[in-house]
Design a protein around this motif. Structure first.
Motif, PDB file in Angstrom:
ATOM      1  N   LEU A 144     -18.621 -54.139  44.812  1.00 17.83           N
ATOM      2  CA  LEU A 144     -19.202 -54.883  43.699  1.00 17.83           C
ATOM      3  C   LEU A 144     -18.733 -56.325  43.675  1.00 17.83           C
ATOM      4  CD1 LEU A 144     -19.323 -51.819  41.590  1.00 17.83           C
ATOM      5  CD2 LEU A 144     -21.135 -53.517  41.456  1.00 17.83           C
ATOM      6  N   HIS A 145     -17.552 -56.551  44.197  1.00 14.86           N
ATOM      7  CA  HIS A 145     -16.970 -57.897  44.172  1.00 14.86           C
ATOM      8  C   HIS A 145     -17.920 -58.937  44.789  1.00 14.86           C
ATOM      9  CE1 HIS A 145     -13.458 -60.679  44.432  1.00 14.86           C
ATOM     10  NE2 HIS A 145     -14.209 -61.195  45.387  1.00 14.86           N
ATOM     11  N   TYR A 146     -18.331 -58.683  46.021  1.00 17.45           N
ATOM     12  CA  TYR A 146     -19.143 -59.697  46.714  1.00 17.45           C
ATOM     13  C   TYR A 146     -20.546 -59.813  46.110  1.00 17.45           C
ATOM     14  CZ  TYR A 146     -15.248 -59.905  49.861  1.00 17.45           C
ATOM     15  OH  TYR A 146     -13.986 -60.081  50.360  1.00 17.45           O
ATOM     16  N   GLY A 147     -21.068 -58.688  45.636  1.00 14.37           N
ATOM     17  CA  GLY A 147     -22.395 -58.727  45.009  1.00 14.37           C
ATOM     18  C   GLY A 147     -22.379 -59.537  43.722  1.00 14.37           C
ATOM     19  N   LEU A 148     -21.332 -59.339  42.939  1.00 12.07           N
ATOM     20  CA  LEU A 148     -21.241 -60.073  41.669  1.00 12.07           C
ATOM     21  C   LEU A 148     -21.059 -61.561  41.928  1.00 12.07           C
ATOM     22  CD1 LEU A 148     -19.127 -57.428  39.798  1.00 12.07           C
ATOM     23  CD2 LEU A 148     -21.220 -58.439  38.866  1.00 12.07           C
TER      24      LEU A 148
END
Ligand code: DLL
Length: 431
Positions: A144-148
């Motif tokens: 989720l880190h990179y997507g957010l």
């Protein structure tokens, strides 16, 4: 915010053409590069050229978690280690984990898909997104880190645990979106209440929850206690991690990234492919993954798929909230019981909190179901005769749904284990 209109609002005929081209590419790749797949294809008498239409997918063998375990750690990868840039591993169960690998292209795709997923849930560049999923071999944190970030949110990568600090950061940084398991969100609410923090005074407006099953009743409880809109998203390490599907703002099923995955529902007993709308086990085939493609991966997760257009304008198929797992289903005195049925009942009963534990025993050759629930406050049992009344109510309501008499054990607030990750609520002591 990422809105890939070309792929999210695509017509079915165009989508199917893309899926077929990508399926052929994937099948060719695994057949030529992975001995395990090649052997399984040969057993069924199929070769890559057998796939001429999307319907031909049915000719291909299923892949199960055991196939992945048997090839631990890197046996199903299609690239040498020097082309890999990351590994993750599936959570949970004992023994060898399932290891999954990504090339740089795979990570780019994953980032695109989680960015799409968080955007459809309503995250924008104005959001401060606190990631309370664990960072590590689990795919939740990094996934989720990179997507957010790509969606433009300000990411607070706090990881799971240390709940008081989570709350301090929420207050000080003005967190607007919480990213965690639903059970951890509940625990955060509880700690806030104990610390005297008014959650309605925070800027929190949105929750992106996933990684474990939760019912609509649990959603209501979380929304009320945290004063937010709670959305659900789904994924699994074997297929990619989070980003496989997620709810949009209308929360009427999870949009599946169908340009990257084909989803089928099957009868878990016979393996027969079901029609859209019929409930069964979800089976995923990846279409663009380089390092670790999967063909017809049996998830054991139960849901149903619909293909009608959503009010948000997206045309991709949607899956309903997961109702359980085929290996979660308890057979108690011959009756099939899903933990989600028990959760739905408990959440509707006043005086008891959202924490529960399900124990199944066998005594004198007879299965016994015990449901442990927590009081929201010791005062609920004033006068003490209320105990019997409350037990009776829970037992009666469970019986009306399950047709089984459960033993009810009521415990004091704070007794049952809280979790910062995935909750474990079912204990089958018969094995
Ligand atoms: O849980 C990936 C993930 C992380 C998804 C964060 C969403 C958010 P695994 O650890 O491999 O991967 O576990 C996958 O968790 O087969 C389901 O049984 C369950 N699961 C995941 N999301 C949901 C959900 C991640 N929204 C397994 N509802 C899956 C119900 C879910 N079950």
């Amino acid at each position: 915010m990422i809105w890939d209109k070309e792929h999210e609002c695509i017509s079915r005929s165009k989508l199917e053409q893309i899926q077929l081209d990508r399926l052929k590419w994937t099948v060719q790749r695994i057949y030529t590069k992975v001995p395990h797949y090649r052997a399984k294809f040969e057993q069924r008498g199929v070769i890559p050229e057998s796939v001429k239409t999307l319907g031909d997918l049915r000719k291909l063998p299923f892949t199960t978690k055991d196939d992945l375990r048997d090839n631990y750690p890197f046996g199903l990868f299609t690239v040498p280690n020097r082309d890999l840039v990351r590994v993750h591993a599936s959570s949970g169960t004992t023994g060898r984990p399932v290891v999954v690998g990504y090339t740089q292209n795979d990570l780019n795709t994953w980032t695109d898909l989680t960015a799409r997923m968080v955007s459809l849930a309503g995250v924008t560049a104005d959001d401060v997104a606190q990631i309370a999923f664990n960072y590590g071999l689990f795919t939740g944190g990094f996934g989720l880190h990179y997507g957010l970030e790509k969606a433009g949110a300000l990411v607070v990568p706090v990881s799971g645990g240390n709940t008081e600090r989570q709350l301090m950061l929420m207050q000080d940084f003005g967190t607007t979106a919480l990213i965690s398991t639903p059970s951890y969100a509940l625990y955060i609410a509880e700690v806030a209440e104990n610390m005297g923090i008014k959650l309605s005074s925070l800027k929190l407006r949105l929750g992106l929850f996933g990684g474990e099953p939760w019912t609509e009743e649990m959603r209501k409880e979380i929304e009320t206690r945290l004063n937010i809109i709670a959305t659900d998203n789904y994924g699994l390490s074997e297929v990619m991690g989070p980003g496989v599907s997620g709810e949009c703002f209308f929360r009427n099923g999870h949009h599946i990234a169908e340009d990257h995955f084909i989803v089928e529902t099957i009868d878990p007993e016979t393996g027969e492919v079901l029609e859209p709308g019929e409930e069964g086990e979800l089976v995923f085939t990846s279409l663009t993954k380089e390092a670790f493609p999967v063909i017809r991966f049996r998830t054991k997760d139960i849901s149903r798929i619909t293909q009608d257009k959503c009010a948000c304008g997206r045309t991709t198929a949607r899956m309903r909230k997961i109702t359980g797992r085929t290996d979660d289903m308890l057979i108690i005195r011959g009756v099939n019981v899903f933990p989600s049925q028990i959760e739905s009942v408990l959440m509707g009963i006043e005086g008891i909190g959202p924490y529960y534990q399900i124990n199944v025993y066998r005594k004198d050759y007879l299965d016994q179901l015990e449901v442990v629930v927590e009081l929201i406050s010791p005062d609920v049992l004033e006068p003490y005769s209320r105990l019997e009344e409350l037990e009776g109510t829970i037992q009666h309501k469970l019986y009306s749904v399950l047709s089984i008499n459960a033993r009810i054990k009521i415990v004091q607030p704070g007794t049952l284990e809280r979790t910062t990750g995935k909750a474990k609520r079912v204990f089958d002591h018969r094995q």
